[in-house]
Design an enzyme around this catalytic site. Structure first.
Site, PDB file in Angstrom:
ATOM      1  N   ARG A   1       0.848  -1.203   0.000  1.00 16.40           N
ATOM      2  CA  ARG A   1       0.000   0.000   0.000  1.00 16.40           C
ATOM      3  C   ARG A   1       0.881   1.249   0.000  1.00 16.40           C
ATOM      4  O   ARG A   1       0.600   2.236  -0.676  1.00 16.40           O
ATOM      5  CB  ARG A   1      -0.963  -0.006   1.195  1.00 16.40           C
TER       6      ARG A   1
ATOM      7  N   TYR B   1     -16.869  17.884 -14.132  1.00 17.61           N
ATOM      8  CA  TYR B   1     -17.295  16.488 -14.242  1.00 17.61           C
ATOM      9  C   TYR B   1     -18.292  16.179 -13.116  1.00 17.61           C
ATOM     10  O   TYR B   1     -18.037  16.487 -11.948  1.00 17.61           O
ATOM     11  CB  TYR B   1     -16.070  15.563 -14.179  1.00 17.61           C
TER      12      TYR B   1
ATOM     13  N   ASP C   1      -7.385  19.503 -12.923  1.00 15.19           N
ATOM     14  CA  ASP C   1      -7.731  18.194 -13.480  1.00 15.19           C
ATOM     15  C   ASP C   1      -7.307  18.235 -14.950  1.00 15.19           C
ATOM     16  O   ASP C   1      -7.916  18.924 -15.763  1.00 15.19           O
ATOM     17  CB  ASP C   1      -9.248  17.941 -13.332  1.00 15.19           C
TER      18      ASP C   1
ATOM     19  N   LYS D   1      -8.813   7.518 -18.824  1.00 23.36           N
ATOM     20  CA  LYS D   1      -9.144   8.123 -20.101  1.00 23.36           C
ATOM     21  C   LYS D   1      -7.939   8.064 -21.059  1.00 23.36           C
ATOM     22  O   LYS D   1      -7.515   6.985 -21.421  1.00 23.36           O
ATOM     23  CB  LYS D   1      -9.652   9.552 -19.854  1.00 23.36           C
TER      24      LYS D   1
HETATM   25  C1  LIG Z   1     -12.448  15.185 -15.995  1.00 22.18           C
HETATM   26  C2  LIG Z   1     -12.657  13.949 -15.166  1.00 22.18           C
HETATM   27  N1  LIG Z   1     -12.118  13.878 -13.929  1.00 22.18           N
HETATM   28  C3  LIG Z   1     -12.288  12.788 -13.152  1.00 22.18           C
HETATM   29  C4  LIG Z   1     -13.041  11.713 -13.565  1.00 22.18           C
HETATM   30  C5  LIG Z   1     -13.218  10.514 -12.680  1.00 22.18           C
HETATM   31  O1  LIG Z   1     -12.353   9.482 -13.091  1.00 22.18           O
HETATM   32  P1  LIG Z   1     -12.657   7.911 -12.921  1.00 22.18           P
HETATM   33  O2  LIG Z   1     -13.846   7.579 -13.734  1.00 22.18           O
HETATM   34  O3  LIG Z   1     -11.381   7.283 -13.406  1.00 22.18           O
HETATM   35  O4  LIG Z   1     -12.873   7.657 -11.458  1.00 22.18           O
HETATM   36  C6  LIG Z   1     -13.613  11.740 -14.844  1.00 22.18           C
HETATM   37  C7  LIG Z   1     -14.417  10.586 -15.319  1.00 22.18           C
HETATM   38  O5  LIG Z   1     -15.104  10.633 -16.315  1.00 22.18           O
HETATM   39  C8  LIG Z   1     -13.415  12.886 -15.660  1.00 22.18           C
HETATM   40  O6  LIG Z   1     -13.955  12.963 -16.900  1.00 22.18           O
END
Ligand SMILES: Cc1ncc(COP(=O)(O)O)c(C=O)c1O
Length: 386
Positions: A46, A98, A170, A195
């Site tokens: 971990r 998001y 992000d 992604k």
């Molecule tokens: C811009 C963005 N940040 C965070 C996330 C969350 O990521 P995860 O689905 O890998 O938990 C997403 C998911 O679609 C996203 O599009």
């Protein structure tokens, strides 16, 4: 060395014993101690795992940060970052966000006394009005998902620094191949590595990169204490995907530009939201702070009745809820990714029932356009007949 070379070489020189070009997957969760008070650098998985460590070092280096932390999903990465904050703390956050991040803030972090205000993060006057003595950070998505709003990272992080606030970006949609927020003044970068970084719609992962020793030490403590870490197999899979990131991003960008330009001329389309297009309001900032464009964009149809038949008639393009993979995917944000955002906020920012989000894959652009074209024609026929 150029970023293309650094990406292709992830993990390829770190294994001196066998010379393995692909870094091995260490499944061990426990590591022997040579003697009392000594460690090989690995004690318990971990805290540190050799495979995950290679990925984390690559992530830190690619994002020009000091430390990288691999998490079990993008949401796990965001939760780990939000755990820097506690009772009474306040965050300023991009308005078009998001939906999962909004849900985490409003339904989970709020229980721990952390509050958030949502604003257009290019509007410094608006932000300044929201800033209180309890404000601790600004969280930006740029481009935003799904409306592709662009924030000037350098401007906002300079302002945040002057107020003693952290800037968190992000960077999921552009990846370090096209945009490196820490070089523009940000303190923390977060990714849904599920992604573009993973890129094949087959690994769920998140990444955090921090700048500065104190912040990096705090994040290491949270990452280990919360424990939402990425497993060794998924760490390897993510590195495998990242090796081809440069090629994929170039192709995503070229395809998305071709499809967006084609859609703009289509009679059923009201608007296309893609920063590569010269008329997009964020085009100039985006061109200045990033070396390229993401492979997703959104478009608004003239009539909401087109949505259902389009999603039924697309064949090559899948009606599915993610982005950033080799395969083209289309999503209906109002009822899928952004369903947790209250309707009045969705309408205010434009995530309405006529908006579709398109993650353009790496297939041939002609095939993508042909598929979308036949789906639009079929939808038009059905509406005409209705
Ligand atoms: C811009 C963005 N940040 C965070 C996330 C969350 O990521 P995860 O689905 O890998 O938990 C997403 C998911 O679609 C996203 O599009």
């Amino acid at each position: 060395m150029k970023i293309e070379s650094r990406l292709a070489q992830i993990g390829s020189v770190q294994e001196p014993v066998t010379g393995s070009v692909s870094y091995p997957i260490y499944l061990a969760t426990a590591f022997r101690h040579p003697k009392l008070g000594e460690s090989t650098g690995f004690d318990y998985a971990r805290t540190t795992n050799p495979t995950r460590k290679v990925l984390e070092e690559a992530a830190a280096e690619l994002e020009s940060g000091d430390r990288g932390f691999a998490c079990s999903s993008g949401m796990a990465a965001l939760q780990t970052v939000f755990s820097l904050f506690g009772q009474g703390d306040h965050l300023i956050v991009s308005l078009d966000l998001y939906g999962g991040t909004y849900r985490l803030l409003e339904r989970i972090m709020s229980r721990f006394g952390v509050t958030a205000s949502y604003v257009d993060t290019n509007d410094l006057d608006g932000i300044a009005q929201l800033c209180t003595p309890n404000t601790k950070a600004v969280l930006i998505e740029t481009p935003t998902n799904p409306l592709m709003m662009i924030t000037d990272i350098e401007r906002i992080s300079a302002w945040a620094k002057s107020k003693g606030l952290l800037t968190i970006v992000d960077n999921t949609l552009l990846t370090p191949f096209f945009q490196r927020p820490i070089e523009l003044g940000a303190d923390i970068v977060v990714h849904s590595a599920t992604k573009y970084l993973g890129g094949h719609n087959d690994v769920l992962a998140g990444l955090i990169v921090t700048k500065g020793k104190e912040l990096s030490d705090q994040m290491a403590f949270l990452h280990n204490s919360i424990g939402a870490v990425l497993g060794a197999q998924d760490s390897w899979l993510l590195m495998r995907g990242m090796k081809t990131l440069a090629l994929r991003m170039e192709r995503h960008q070229a395809n998305a530009t071709a499809v967006a330009e084609w859609l703009l001329t289509h009679e059923a389309i009201d608007e296309v939201y893609y920063p590569a297009l010269a008329h997009h309001p964020g085009h100039d900032i985006q061109s200045r702070q990033s070396s390229g464009n993401t492979g997703i964009f959104s478009f608004r149809l003239k009539d909401a009745r087109y949505v259902e038949p389009i999603l039924r008639h697309i064949k090559l393009i899948a009606f599915a809820e993610s982005l950033g993979g080799c395969e083209s995917l289309m999503t209906y944000p109002a009822v899928q990714t952004h369903a947790d955002i209250p309707e009045e906020i969705r309408r205010q920012i434009g995530v309405d029932d006529r908006l579709l989000r398109f993650s353009v894959g790496i297939e041939h652009a002609d095939d993508i356009i042909a598929d979308l074209g036949q789906a639009l024609e079929a939808a038009k026929r059905e509406i005409g007949e209705a």
